[in-house]
Design an enzyme around this catalytic site. Structure first.
Site, short mmCIF file in Angstrom:
data_model
loop_
_atom_site.label_atom_id
_atom_site.label_comp_id
_atom_site.label_asym_id
_atom_site.label_seq_id
_atom_site.Cartn_x
_atom_site.Cartn_y
_atom_site.Cartn_z
N SER A 206 84.73 42.40 88.79
CA SER A 206 83.89 42.11 89.58
C SER A 206 83.81 43.02 90.64
CB SER A 206 84.21 40.69 90.14
OG SER A 206 83.04 40.11 90.70
N ASN A 207 83.25 42.62 91.54
CA ASN A 207 82.89 43.61 92.83
C ASN A 207 83.02 42.68 94.01
OD1 ASN A 207 80.27 42.70 93.56
ND2 ASN A 207 80.00 43.65 91.77
N HIS A 208 83.03 43.38 95.39
CA HIS A 208 83.32 42.68 96.61
C HIS A 208 82.24 41.71 97.05
CE1 HIS A 208 87.26 44.04 96.98
NE2 HIS A 208 86.80 45.41 97.03
N SER A 209 80.80 41.71 95.90
CA SER A 209 79.94 41.18 96.85
C SER A 209 80.13 39.58 97.27
CB SER A 209 78.60 41.04 95.94
OG SER A 209 77.52 40.34 96.35
N ALA A 273 74.73 42.19 93.14
CA ALA A 273 75.51 43.10 92.69
C ALA A 273 75.82 43.05 91.17
CB ALA A 273 76.68 43.35 93.78
#
Ligand code: CTP
Length: 397
Positions: A206-209, A273
């Site tokens: 995943s990502n930090h959004s 994102a």
């Protein structure tokens, strides 16, 4: 600005009560007529004398004393709006359950005017399931909630639960009274949050959004009367009940939900994102550690925005986001063109206070007519206003 507006402020026992002092000052300066009521425990945090001096009105606390009875019905009818700020966890629970053991609650229960609530509490209390239920409950009664902010708390910890700043509450009230419903009848699609791409039943990429920016944009469109649908990746951010929320997890699910919804929308803002890659293979069982090196093959996901850009008709407006670390303008302009967008919102990770996990953002917007709009660093709520204003300007050009 708020000339002639009658605002009834309710202050409860929370350390954030000191911010209500500045709020009353700002409201008076903006021309509002202000009356203040307090819960008995609010007196332990700030003196009623401060509020009576600033508002030039008597501050009421008790439902009755030996000789008189405070007319709570009249107070609720006098006000154009009742603004409860700060609302403690305790008062919130009482409001959700119809308790009436002080004047403030009696006025709240009998108020015929709109009620706006600015909660304030420690992070763990804010995230407690009972608080979530209570917030949902009072929202379902028609109360308006000013979201809490993330920052330093009275406990010394950092986290969610801070009451919104007085300046923001003032802005909220101005919007509440005056924002025109200029987007009434318009259908809007907003995406927000990250996506989770599963590797096995317990792991994902995943990502930090956090979803904050996209949710703020959806809320701003709704505030202006639009009919808003949000497609939200995994995120803890609350979304108002008047926004239709479709929850998704993976990029493929976001793709399906977007393509299903997109053709009927007038404006689409793709703030999510979305993962560009997902694991090529999904293991049905948990992957056990055996080798020192575990290769992970990744496969491209569908570029949702690009596909919508190809499908869009001449009346639809599509807005993309570009989060960049280098050659920012060049990259943003290339995405604007390649994905056939009307506007692109650029945020650079080189700008302090921009991008993921922050309550603020600093953006530049480019449109396909060659215009560039630069904005200062602001709270994401105010950035959302800039984005919506720029889209409206583009639409009306
Ligand atoms: N986006 C999308 N579908 C994807 C990936 C991204 O719709 N699979 C959207 C994002 O929501 C955003 C825009 O495309 O509005 C820009 O995303 P970004 O990943 O930064 O751009 P890419 O074109 O994928 O380029 P790169 O990752 O190489 O920077």
């Amino acid at each position: 600005m708020l000339s002639g507006k009658k605002i009834l402020i309710g202050v409860t026992g929370s350390i954030a009560a000191y911010k209500a002092i500045l709020l009353v000052r700002l409201l008076i300066k903006a021309g509002a007529e202000v009356k203040v009521i307090m819960t008995p425990s609010a007196k332990d945090f700030v003196s009623p004398l401060i509020f009576s001096t600033l508002s030039k009105n008597e501050v009421l606390i008790d439902l009755f004393n030996e000789t008189s009875w405070a007319n709570h019905v009249n107070l609720g009818r006098w006000a154009d709006v009742m603004l409860l700020a700060p609302v403690s966890c305790n008062t919130l629970a009482k409001m959700a359950n119809g308790f009436c053991d002080n004047l403030l609650l009696a006025v709240y229960l009998s108020a015929t005017c709109s009620v706006i609530v600015a909660p304030a509490m420690d992070e763990d209390m804010w995230h407690h399931p009972s608080t979530k239920l209570n917030i949902d409950k009072i929202k379902s009664f028609g109360n308006n909630i000013i979201p809490v902010e993330n920052g330093e708390l009275a406990s010394g910890l950092f986290g969610d639960g801070r009451m919104a700043e007085p300046e923001q509450i003032l802005q909220y009230l101005q919007d509440f009274f005056f924002s025109s419903k200029e987007l009434e009848g318009k259908k809007i699609l907003v995406t927000a949050g990250p996506t989770h791409e599963a590797i096995d039943p317990v792991r994902f990429i995943s990502n930090h959004s956090t979803g904050k920016m996209g949710v703020a944009i959806a809320e701003e469109f709704a505030q202006r009367g639009a009919d808003v649908t949000i497609i939200l990746g995994p995120s803890n951010i609350d979304v108002s009940k008047n926004i239709q929320t479709v929850k998704v997890t993976s990029a493929q699910q976001m793709y399906d939900a977007c393509i299903n919804n997109f053709s009927k929308k007038d404006i689409t803002v793709m703030a999510a994102a979305v993962a560009d890659y997902r694991p090529q293979d999904f293991s049905l069982t948990k992957i056990k550690k055996t080798e020192d090196v575990l290769p992970l093959n990744l496969k491209r996901t569908n570029d949702i925005l690009k596909e919508m850009g190809e499908q869009k008709n001449k009346d639809q407006i599509i807005v993309g986001f570009a989060l960049e670390t280098n050659n920012e303008k060049e990259n943003a302009l290339s995405k604007l063109e390649k994905k056939n967008l009307d506007l692109i919102v650029l945020n650079s990770l080189n700008d302090e206070g921009a991008g993921f996990r922050s309550d603020t953002n600093k953006i530049t917007i480019f449109d396909k007519n060659g215009n560039e709009f630069n904005f200062e660093k602001k709270s994401k709520k105010l950035v959302a206003k800039d984005i919506v204003n720029t889209i409206i300007k583009y639409k009306n050009a």
